[in-house]
Design a protein around this motif. Structure first.
Motif, short mmCIF file in Angstrom:
data_model
loop_
_atom_site.label_atom_id
_atom_site.label_comp_id
_atom_site.label_asym_id
_atom_site.label_seq_id
_atom_site.Cartn_x
_atom_site.Cartn_y
_atom_site.Cartn_z
N SER A 37 8.92 -1.28 2.13
CA SER A 37 9.16 -0.52 3.50
C SER A 37 10.52 0.28 3.30
CB SER A 37 9.43 -1.48 4.65
OG SER A 37 10.19 -2.41 4.60
N ALA A 38 11.34 -0.07 2.46
CA ALA A 38 12.70 0.60 2.22
C ALA A 38 12.62 1.76 1.20
CB ALA A 38 13.75 -0.44 1.59
N LEU A 39 11.56 1.90 0.62
CA LEU A 39 11.44 2.82 -0.28
C LEU A 39 10.88 4.36 0.40
CD1 LEU A 39 10.23 1.03 -3.24
CD2 LEU A 39 12.43 1.85 -2.92
N ALA A 40 11.39 5.50 -0.14
CA ALA A 40 10.81 6.67 0.25
C ALA A 40 10.45 7.52 -0.81
CB ALA A 40 11.79 7.45 1.01
N PRO A 41 9.35 8.16 -0.76
CA PRO A 41 9.04 9.04 -2.11
C PRO A 41 9.97 10.22 -2.27
CG PRO A 41 7.87 9.87 -0.18
CD PRO A 41 8.50 8.60 0.25
N LEU A 42 10.24 10.33 -3.57
CA LEU A 42 11.22 11.46 -3.97
C LEU A 42 10.28 12.42 -4.77
CD1 LEU A 42 14.20 12.14 -4.69
CD2 LEU A 42 13.79 10.97 -7.07
N THR B 71 1.03 -1.15 -0.02
CA THR B 71 -0.03 -0.02 -0.08
C THR B 71 0.80 1.09 0.00
OG1 THR B 71 0.00 -0.11 2.56
CG2 THR B 71 -1.93 -1.03 1.14
N GLY B 72 0.28 2.23 -0.40
CA GLY B 72 0.99 3.73 -0.66
C GLY B 72 2.05 3.89 -1.63
N LEU B 73 2.23 2.75 -2.51
CA LEU B 73 2.95 2.80 -3.64
C LEU B 73 2.36 2.22 -4.82
CD1 LEU B 73 6.59 1.79 -2.44
CD2 LEU B 73 5.99 4.06 -3.04
N ARG B 74 2.62 2.85 -6.02
CA ARG B 74 2.00 2.51 -7.13
C ARG B 74 2.93 2.66 -8.48
NH1 ARG B 74 -2.85 6.94 -7.93
NH2 ARG B 74 -1.42 8.60 -8.11
N PRO B 75 2.67 1.96 -9.62
CA PRO B 75 3.68 2.22 -10.49
C PRO B 75 3.64 3.76 -11.12
CG PRO B 75 2.18 -0.01 -10.95
CD PRO B 75 1.52 0.84 -9.83
N GLY B 76 4.79 4.13 -11.39
CA GLY B 76 4.93 5.51 -11.89
C GLY B 76 5.68 6.24 -10.48
N ASP B 77 5.39 5.95 -9.27
CA ASP B 77 5.94 6.56 -8.10
C ASP B 77 7.50 6.81 -8.15
OD1 ASP B 77 3.51 6.96 -7.44
OD2 ASP B 77 3.57 5.67 -5.73
N ARG B 78 7.95 7.86 -8.09
CA ARG B 78 9.47 8.37 -8.01
C ARG B 78 9.82 7.99 -6.53
NH1 ARG B 78 11.91 12.48 -10.89
NH2 ARG B 78 12.37 13.54 -8.85
N VAL B 79 10.93 7.22 -6.54
CA VAL B 79 11.39 6.83 -5.23
C VAL B 79 12.92 6.70 -5.16
CG1 VAL B 79 9.29 5.18 -4.80
CG2 VAL B 79 11.37 4.19 -6.02
N TRP B 80 13.39 6.50 -3.83
CA TRP B 80 14.87 6.49 -3.52
C TRP B 80 14.93 5.70 -2.33
CZ3 TRP B 80 17.63 11.57 -1.77
CH2 TRP B 80 16.80 12.09 -0.76
N ALA B 81 16.34 5.18 -2.28
CA ALA B 81 16.53 4.42 -0.98
C ALA B 81 17.94 3.95 -1.00
CB ALA B 81 15.71 3.08 -1.04
#
Length: 323
Positions: free
Chosen positions: A113-118, A84-94
């Motif tokens: 759980s390791a990803l944060a929004p960019l 939940t909270g993530l979907r295809p196309g979201d920009r992320v970093w880790a």
């Protein structure tokens, strides 16, 4: 897809680019299409199997995980069940240091759980420079306590992976920053905002008359007794430890030397990939308080040369690998 792999511990020549099966996300997992990754000294240590004590977790004789690379920035391509909270196309970093590594690839399978929004205002190549080294800089400066405007801060080893972030973060807090590295990097350190630079091949900062309120030691080149001479009364010293022996020395003896000399000398327990740290890094990047420098960009096929560039110590900023 293509990924950089290694089958043993050893020098950079053991790396190879291989074609592997596309990752399929399981429960709680996400596939990220990698836009950019950067190299850190932790990647080189991971490749060499150092410190040797770490092999208790990574494989005593051969690495159990063949993937390489911790800093990643990219786009969510596929999510697994229960994410939940993530979907295809979201920009992320880790920082994938404790999440399987594998950033040097076209795609990487990551725990959600390791990803944060960019933020949209941060380009992927800029973002890829920061999760590992930027977090180390943030946590080390936090360990010395609040930096007050006008305090004199010395960064020893300022021209590597972590140092440029630490210099800029200290400047953003209003510090007067002295940066120490070899002479070829002095202009680079001035560009980062350092008020004063020291070429360690010509001058030993612990033997001069200058005293500093904070010493952030990334290079780890001097003893506690020698370092004490560089601190002003009430000064604070912290080590960004790379070697277990140095960590133990500073952790055990630092508080003793500090009490005897009226200073505070210690190291800190680094916690990788903390969401609050990534969010703070994002704010600094968006505000322009931290402007990461990129030394060179390589493709996956140039990964060996990228690692050689990192290991040479000549890079002025982060070395990127862009699939």
């Amino acid at each position: 897809m293509r990924a950089v792999l290694r089958d043993a511990y050893g020098p950079v020549d053991i790396l190879r680019v291989s074609t592997v099966e596309d990752p399929v996300p399981g429960p709680g997992e996400v596939v990220v299409r990698v836009a950019a990754a950067s190299l850190n000294m932790a990647d080189l240590d991971h490749l060499l199997g150092l410190p040797r004590l770490a092999r208790l977790g990574t494989g005593l004789v051969r690495p159990t995980n063949r993937r390489v690379g911790v800093d990643v920035a990219g786009t969510v391509e596929e999510v697994g069940p229960d994410v939940t909270g993530l979907r295809p196309g979201d920009r992320v970093w880790a920082d994938l240091f404790d999440s399987g590594h594998g950033a040097l690839a076209d795609r990487v399978l990551v725990p959600a759980s390791a990803l944060a929004p960019l933020p949209d205002g941060v380009p992927f190549d800029v973002a890829a420079t920061a999760p590992h080294s930027g977090t180390l800089a943030l946590q080390s400066l936090r360990a010395v306590g609040p930096i007050r405007p006008g305090e004199r801060v010395l960064v020893n080893g300022a021209g590597g992976c972590v140092g440029p972030f630490a210099v800029q973060m200290a400047k953003a807090r209003g510090a007067v920053v002295t940066a120490v590295d070899h002479g070829d990097k002095l202009d680079f350190l001035r560009e980062l905002g350092a008020d004063e630079v020291i070429d360690y091949t010509r001058e030993d900062f612990v033997r001069g008359d200058r005293r500093f309120d904070v010493v952030l030691d990334i290079a780890d080149t001097r003893s506690l007794v020698a370092l004490r001479r560089s601190l002003a009364p009430g000064g604070r010293y912290v080590l960004v430890a790379r070697r277990i022996g140095s960590f133990a020395e500073k952790a055990l003896l630092g508080p003793v030397v500090g009490r005897l000399t009226g200073t505070r000398m210690s190291t800190f327990f680094w916690r990788p990939n903390q969401r609050a740290d990534l969010d703070e890094l994002a704010r600094l990047l968006v505000a322009g308080d931290v402007l990461p420098r990129i030394d060179r960009r390589y493709g996956l096929d140039g990964t060996v040369e990228a690692f050689r560039r990192l290991g040479s110590g000549r890079a002025r900023g982060k070395v990127l690998v862009v699939p």
